[in-house]
Design a protein around this motif. Structure first.
Motif, PDB file in Angstrom:
ATOM      1  N   VAL A   1      12.166 -34.079  -7.180  1.00 28.29           N
ATOM      2  CA  VAL A   1      11.819 -35.447  -7.555  1.00 28.29           C
ATOM      3  C   VAL A   1      10.650 -35.922  -6.703  1.00 28.29           C
ATOM      4  CG1 VAL A   1      12.624 -37.832  -7.512  1.00 28.29           C
ATOM      5  CG2 VAL A   1      14.087 -36.031  -8.426  1.00 28.29           C
ATOM      6  N   ALA A   2      10.719 -35.660  -5.415  1.00 30.49           N
ATOM      7  CA  ALA A   2       9.660 -36.086  -4.506  1.00 30.49           C
ATOM      8  C   ALA A   2       8.328 -35.440  -4.879  1.00 30.49           C
ATOM      9  CB  ALA A   2      10.028 -35.758  -3.068  1.00 30.49           C
ATOM     10  N   VAL A   3       8.356 -34.176  -5.259  1.00 23.57           N
ATOM     11  CA  VAL A   3       7.131 -33.486  -5.671  1.00 23.57           C
ATOM     12  C   VAL A   3       6.561 -34.126  -6.934  1.00 23.57           C
ATOM     13  CG1 VAL A   3       6.229 -31.303  -6.576  1.00 23.57           C
ATOM     14  CG2 VAL A   3       7.669 -31.302  -4.549  1.00 23.57           C
ATOM     15  N   GLY A   4       7.423 -34.453  -7.884  1.00 30.28           N
ATOM     16  CA  GLY A   4       6.961 -35.107  -9.109  1.00 30.28           C
ATOM     17  C   GLY A   4       6.323 -36.450  -8.830  1.00 30.28           C
ATOM     18  N   ILE A   5       6.927 -37.199  -7.954  1.00 32.71           N
ATOM     19  CA  ILE A   5       6.391 -38.512  -7.601  1.00 32.71           C
ATOM     20  C   ILE A   5       5.085 -38.361  -6.835  1.00 32.71           C
ATOM     21  CG2 ILE A   5       6.801 -40.608  -6.263  1.00 32.71           C
ATOM     22  CD1 ILE A   5       8.352 -40.315  -8.929  1.00 32.71           C
ATOM     23  N   ALA A   6       5.025 -37.379  -5.953  1.00 31.34           N
ATOM     24  CA  ALA A   6       3.792 -37.145  -5.209  1.00 31.34           C
ATOM     25  C   ALA A   6       2.652 -36.789  -6.160  1.00 31.34           C
ATOM     26  CB  ALA A   6       3.993 -36.035  -4.194  1.00 31.34           C
ATOM     27  N   ALA A   7       2.958 -36.033  -7.193  1.00 34.95           N
ATOM     28  CA  ALA A   7       1.935 -35.685  -8.180  1.00 34.95           C
ATOM     29  C   ALA A   7       1.440 -36.929  -8.900  1.00 34.95           C
ATOM     30  CB  ALA A   7       2.496 -34.677  -9.176  1.00 34.95           C
ATOM     31  N   LEU A   8       2.358 -37.827  -9.215  1.00 37.83           N
ATOM     32  CA  LEU A   8       1.981 -39.079  -9.864  1.00 37.83           C
ATOM     33  C   LEU A   8       1.071 -39.889  -8.942  1.00 37.83           C
ATOM     34  CD1 LEU A   8       2.339 -41.098 -12.224  1.00 37.83           C
ATOM     35  CD2 LEU A   8       4.307 -41.997 -10.988  1.00 37.83           C
TER      36      LEU A   8
ATOM     37  N   VAL B   1      13.947 -40.811 -12.767  1.00 36.49           N
ATOM     38  CA  VAL B   1      12.645 -40.580 -12.144  1.00 36.49           C
ATOM     39  C   VAL B   1      11.742 -39.785 -13.086  1.00 36.49           C
ATOM     40  CG1 VAL B   1      11.476 -39.355 -10.265  1.00 36.49           C
ATOM     41  CG2 VAL B   1      13.455 -40.788  -9.772  1.00 36.49           C
ATOM     42  N   GLN B   2      12.290 -38.763 -13.701  1.00 32.84           N
ATOM     43  CA  GLN B   2      11.505 -37.950 -14.624  1.00 32.84           C
ATOM     44  C   GLN B   2      11.053 -38.757 -15.833  1.00 32.84           C
ATOM     45  OE1 GLN B   2      14.156 -34.646 -15.231  1.00 32.84           O
ATOM     46  NE2 GLN B   2      13.242 -33.466 -13.564  1.00 32.84           N
ATOM     47  N   ALA B   3      11.906 -39.620 -16.331  1.00 33.11           N
ATOM     48  CA  ALA B   3      11.553 -40.445 -17.491  1.00 33.11           C
ATOM     49  C   ALA B   3      10.394 -41.376 -17.158  1.00 33.11           C
ATOM     50  CB  ALA B   3      12.765 -41.247 -17.953  1.00 33.11           C
ATOM     51  N   VAL B   4      10.451 -42.021 -16.017  1.00 33.94           N
ATOM     52  CA  VAL B   4       9.380 -42.941 -15.636  1.00 33.94           C
ATOM     53  C   VAL B   4       8.099 -42.160 -15.330  1.00 33.94           C
ATOM     54  CG1 VAL B   4       8.639 -44.670 -13.952  1.00 33.94           C
ATOM     55  CG2 VAL B   4      10.973 -44.710 -14.834  1.00 33.94           C
ATOM     56  N   THR B   5       8.233 -41.024 -14.657  1.00 35.92           N
ATOM     57  CA  THR B   5       7.066 -40.198 -14.348  1.00 35.92           C
ATOM     58  C   THR B   5       6.369 -39.759 -15.632  1.00 35.92           C
ATOM     59  OG1 THR B   5       8.127 -39.403 -12.326  1.00 35.92           O
ATOM     60  CG2 THR B   5       6.285 -38.110 -13.158  1.00 35.92           C
ATOM     61  N   THR B   6       7.145 -39.333 -16.612  1.00 30.68           N
ATOM     62  CA  THR B   6       6.589 -38.911 -17.901  1.00 30.68           C
ATOM     63  C   THR B   6       5.910 -40.082 -18.606  1.00 30.68           C
ATOM     64  OG1 THR B   6       8.279 -37.211 -18.109  1.00 30.68           O
ATOM     65  CG2 THR B   6       7.176 -37.883 -20.123  1.00 30.68           C
ATOM     66  N   LYS B   7       6.526 -41.244 -18.532  1.00 35.36           N
ATOM     67  CA  LYS B   7       5.980 -42.437 -19.189  1.00 35.36           C
ATOM     68  C   LYS B   7       4.573 -42.757 -18.695  1.00 35.36           C
ATOM     69  CE  LYS B   7       6.941 -47.401 -19.582  1.00 35.36           C
ATOM     70  NZ  LYS B   7       7.908 -48.462 -19.242  1.00 35.36           N
ATOM     71  N   TYR B   8       4.335 -42.591 -17.409  1.00 34.54           N
ATOM     72  CA  TYR B   8       3.058 -42.978 -16.824  1.00 34.54           C
ATOM     73  C   TYR B   8       2.103 -41.808 -16.592  1.00 34.54           C
ATOM     74  CZ  TYR B   8       4.901 -47.640 -16.091  1.00 34.54           C
ATOM     75  OH  TYR B   8       5.420 -48.897 -16.289  1.00 34.54           O
ATOM     76  N   GLN B   9       2.495 -40.616 -16.970  1.00 33.66           N
ATOM     77  CA  GLN B   9       1.698 -39.430 -16.679  1.00 33.66           C
ATOM     78  C   GLN B   9       0.291 -39.468 -17.253  1.00 33.66           C
ATOM     79  OE1 GLN B   9       3.760 -35.874 -17.752  1.00 33.66           O
ATOM     80  NE2 GLN B   9       3.237 -34.947 -15.813  1.00 33.66           N
TER      81      GLN B   9
ATOM     82  N   ALA C   1       0.496 -46.414 -11.620  1.00 36.71           N
ATOM     83  CA  ALA C   1       1.337 -45.813 -10.581  1.00 36.71           C
ATOM     84  C   ALA C   1       2.123 -46.890  -9.847  1.00 36.71           C
ATOM     85  CB  ALA C   1       0.483 -45.001  -9.611  1.00 36.71           C
ATOM     86  N   CYS C   2       1.486 -48.020  -9.580  1.00 43.23           N
ATOM     87  CA  CYS C   2       2.196 -49.125  -8.928  1.00 43.23           C
ATOM     88  C   CYS C   2       3.348 -49.608  -9.809  1.00 43.23           C
ATOM     89  CB  CYS C   2       1.247 -50.282  -8.618  1.00 43.23           C
ATOM     90  SG  CYS C   2       0.308 -50.060  -7.093  1.00 43.23           S
ATOM     91  N   LYS C   3       3.092 -49.735 -11.104  1.00 44.63           N
ATOM     92  CA  LYS C   3       4.147 -50.145 -12.037  1.00 44.63           C
ATOM     93  C   LYS C   3       5.269 -49.107 -12.055  1.00 44.63           C
ATOM     94  CE  LYS C   3       1.118 -52.623 -15.246  1.00 44.63           C
ATOM     95  NZ  LYS C   3       0.562 -52.619 -16.608  1.00 44.63           N
ATOM     96  N   ALA C   4       4.880 -47.847 -12.043  1.00 45.00           N
ATOM     97  CA  ALA C   4       5.880 -46.773 -12.069  1.00 45.00           C
ATOM     98  C   ALA C   4       6.763 -46.823 -10.830  1.00 45.00           C
ATOM     99  CB  ALA C   4       5.195 -45.412 -12.178  1.00 45.00           C
TER     100      ALA C   4
END
Length: 89
Positions: free
Chosen positions: A7-14, A59-67, A76-79
């Motif tokens: 999860v942390a890696v996904g967020i860091a990528a975002l 987390v994955q759903a929100v990350t995908t939404k803003y990708q 990213a701030c909204k995410a």
């Protein structure tokens, strides 16, 4: 704990894809939001490890939404705001 790292890696990528184009969301704000979200996630998983899968899905759903966002920093701030709210809910 592996789940948390993924999860942390996904967020860091975002966050890494976000630049400071938008004055409403600076790099410093992104860093603070990322730290707040990570702390909330760690706290939630520590309190109830059984929720890790559910939180990971959120987390994955929100990350995908803003990708694919075009205004990366602002999105990213909204995410981060959405993720932190979802984690604390």
């Amino acid at each position: 704990m592996k789940t948390f790292l993924l999860v942390a890696v996904g967020i860091a990528a975002l966050a890494g894809s976000a630049c400071s184009k938008a004055p409403d969301c600076t790099t410093e704000m992104l860093t603070k939001k990322a730290q707040d979200m990570t702390a909330a996630l760690q706290e939630a998983i520590t309190k109830d490890p059984a929720k890790a899968a559910d939180l990971t899905a959120k987390v994955q759903a929100v990350t995908t939404k803003y990708q694919g966002a075009t205004t990366a920093a602002e999105e990213a701030c909204k995410a981060y705001d959405e993720l932190t709210a979802a984690i604390k809910a």
